[in-house]
Design an enzyme around this catalytic site. Structure first.
Site, short mmCIF file in Angstrom:
data_model
loop_
_atom_site.label_atom_id
_atom_site.label_comp_id
_atom_site.label_asym_id
_atom_site.label_seq_id
_atom_site.Cartn_x
_atom_site.Cartn_y
_atom_site.Cartn_z
CB SER A 65 -9.08 0.41 0.53
OG SER A 65 -8.63 0.71 -0.76
CG ASP A 84 -2.23 0.69 0.96
OD1 ASP A 84 -2.31 1.90 1.24
OD2 ASP A 84 -3.16 0.04 0.45
CG HIS A 112 -5.09 3.92 1.58
ND1 HIS A 112 -4.81 2.62 1.20
CD2 HIS A 112 -6.37 4.16 1.22
CE1 HIS A 112 -5.89 2.10 0.63
NE2 HIS A 112 -6.86 3.00 0.63
#
Length: 477
Positions: A413, A167, A204
């Site tokens: 996600s 990621d 994230h």
């Protein structure tokens, strides 16, 4: 015409990859992004066949030179892919590349005779799926507990399950979050812009790591910043980066990947196929996000979950809305999605522990769900104005918020690491050492179901997750 937010994110990703001219695909639509003027082919005889066909069909490229073909030696090119330029990438705009489309058509008959894929666009693989996430993060007080919350399982270094997260990188202050005490990995390369404002998608990877650790405290989580540039990477590079990630620490028990792309095909991504073949021969379980396109079109690499040979090694995950009873408006769906988990308005770590950090919204919320749903979804709530505006409209003043540690965020996600954590938790609870067996057992023992587009699908709900009301006036976000 492509949806507004797709165009906004197209511009965002193009800015993050200034040296790679991009186009929307397959034409002026919101299905995927790809590199202009370039195709991918398998190394060896098949790549030479593609080069010859390019010369035969494109007189403008009859002077094809070695500079137009990027071929690595078989000893170092584990992806088995050659990158071939078929046109000048600087020509045209971003609304599709007809020369690339022509190259694909010219090889279609030969692919039929060969019985396998010979050529592909060079797609952009991104966490900003459909070039946009489920929404942008919302700050919540540090006093608000994570959701899902940790289940109290003690950490044991001898039995901890290894989870590799591909990621964005980890925030500099992630160690301030107690659940990430056993997390290692790469740092986020750039957190804030020149004005000290958080960049888009920053946090994230940290948010995902926090979800894994909350659902499964007995884990050793490693985060690699493979997707650091606005969460985007070319398909031709992703295969190499995936190999590099597993080479650095060995194949993990679980690999959590919250990125992908559609490609208009049902046979996978050419650029990552070699990695997927090696994955199949390893013991690792890939838990992959189904994507946020609100579409039934296969999204890769998650859709490998139902390709023959990968049924046990890949688990594709869609997102449920915040009550856990139905699919989230943005979630992809279809028979290739194996299971669904909470993915709307989850709470985890972001950044700013002890030091508030500003964030300016990029996208404005909509007056109604952009996918046509009637519930109070993340398209509409919480209300905010973003930097970007509808064409022809005067931009509104964007809203700024401050993050102080926790955030609430939505997308497949985040449903993905929830399931990665559930598999790891099952391994710990049942002393199961095979993650693929654990994934099968988890699905077989599941008794919860949700409704997604009229279908009843497996709903994997962590015991410590609590649903939120879908009506924002009743306390939801």
């Amino acid at each position: 015409m492509a949806p507004q937010r797709f165009r906004e994110q197209f511009d965002q990703i193009q800015r993050s990859m200034p040296d790679v001219p991009l186009a929307m695909g397959p034409d002026d639509s919101a299905e995927f992004l790809y590199e202009k003027g370039v195709v991918l082919a398998r190394d060896g005889e098949e790549a030479r066949l593609v080069e010859d066909t390019v010369r035969d069909h494109f007189t403008t490229m009859s002077d094809l030179t070695p500079d137009h073909v990027r071929r690595a030696s078989p000893e170092t090119n584990r992806t088995g892919i050659t990158r071939i330029q078929v046109a000048d990438p600087a020509e045209g705009d971003g609304g599709g590349d007809p020369t690339v489309a022509h190259a694909l058509r010219s090889l279609r008959t030969m692919e039929g005779r060969a019985g396998r894929r010979l050529i592909s666009r060079n797609h952009v693989v991104s966490i900003a799926v459909n070039a946009c996430p489920g929404d942008e993060p919302v700050p919540v007080p540090l006093s608000e507990p994570p959701n899902p919350a940790p289940d109290g399982t003690p950490y044991d270094a001898e039995t901890a399950v290894g989870v590799l997260v591909i990621d964005t990188g980890l925030m500099h202050d992630y160690r301030s979050y107690p659940l990430l005490a056993h997390t290692e990995g790469d740092a986020q390369i750039r957190e804030c812009d020149d004005d000290g404002v958080l960049c888009q998608y920053v946090g994230h990877g940290t948010f995902i790591a926090g979800l894994v650790a909350a659902v499964a405290p007995n884990t050793d989580v490693t985060v690699r910043n493979t997707l650091n540039d606005a969460g985007a990477i070319l398909e031709s590079e992703l295969g190499e980066k995936l190999f590099e990630a597993v080479d650095r620490g060995g194949w993990p028990e679980i690999l959590s990947l919250s990125a992908g792309t559609s490609n208009g095909r049902t046979d996978g991504l050419l650029g990552v196929h070699a990695f997927m073949e090696e994955l199949r021969d390893q013991g690792t379980l890939l838990v992959a996000a189904a994507g946020n396109n609100a579409s039934a079109t296969p999204f890769w690499p998650a859709a490998y979950a139902t390709l023959p040979g990968w049924e046990n090694s890949v688990l594709s995950i869609g997102a449920l809305r915040s009550d856990g009873e139905f699919g989230a408006c943005f979630s992809n769906h279809g028979g290739w999605v194996r299971a669904y988990a909470p993915g709307e308005r989850l709470t985890s770590a972001l950044t700013g522990f002890g030091t508030p950090v500003p964030y300016v919204y990029q996208h404005s919320t909509y007056d109604a769900c952009r996918f046509g749903f009637a519930y109070a979804c993340t398209c509409q709530y919480p209300r905010h104005n973003g930097v970007l505006s509808e064409p022809g409209e005067a931009p509104a003043k964007p809203d700024q918020v401050m993050f102080e540690g926790h955030a609430r965020w939505s997308g497949t996600s985040f449903a993905t690491p929830v399931v990665a954590g559930l598999v790891a938790s099952h391994m710990t609870a049942h002393k199961e050492t095979d993650p693929r067996a654990a994934g099968r057992q988890l699905l077989a023992a599941n008794t919860e179901y949700a409704e997604v587009r009229g279908a009843h699908v497996p709903a994997l709900l962590p015991p410590t997750w609590h649903p939120l009301p879908v009506d924002p006036s009743a306390g939801g976000s």
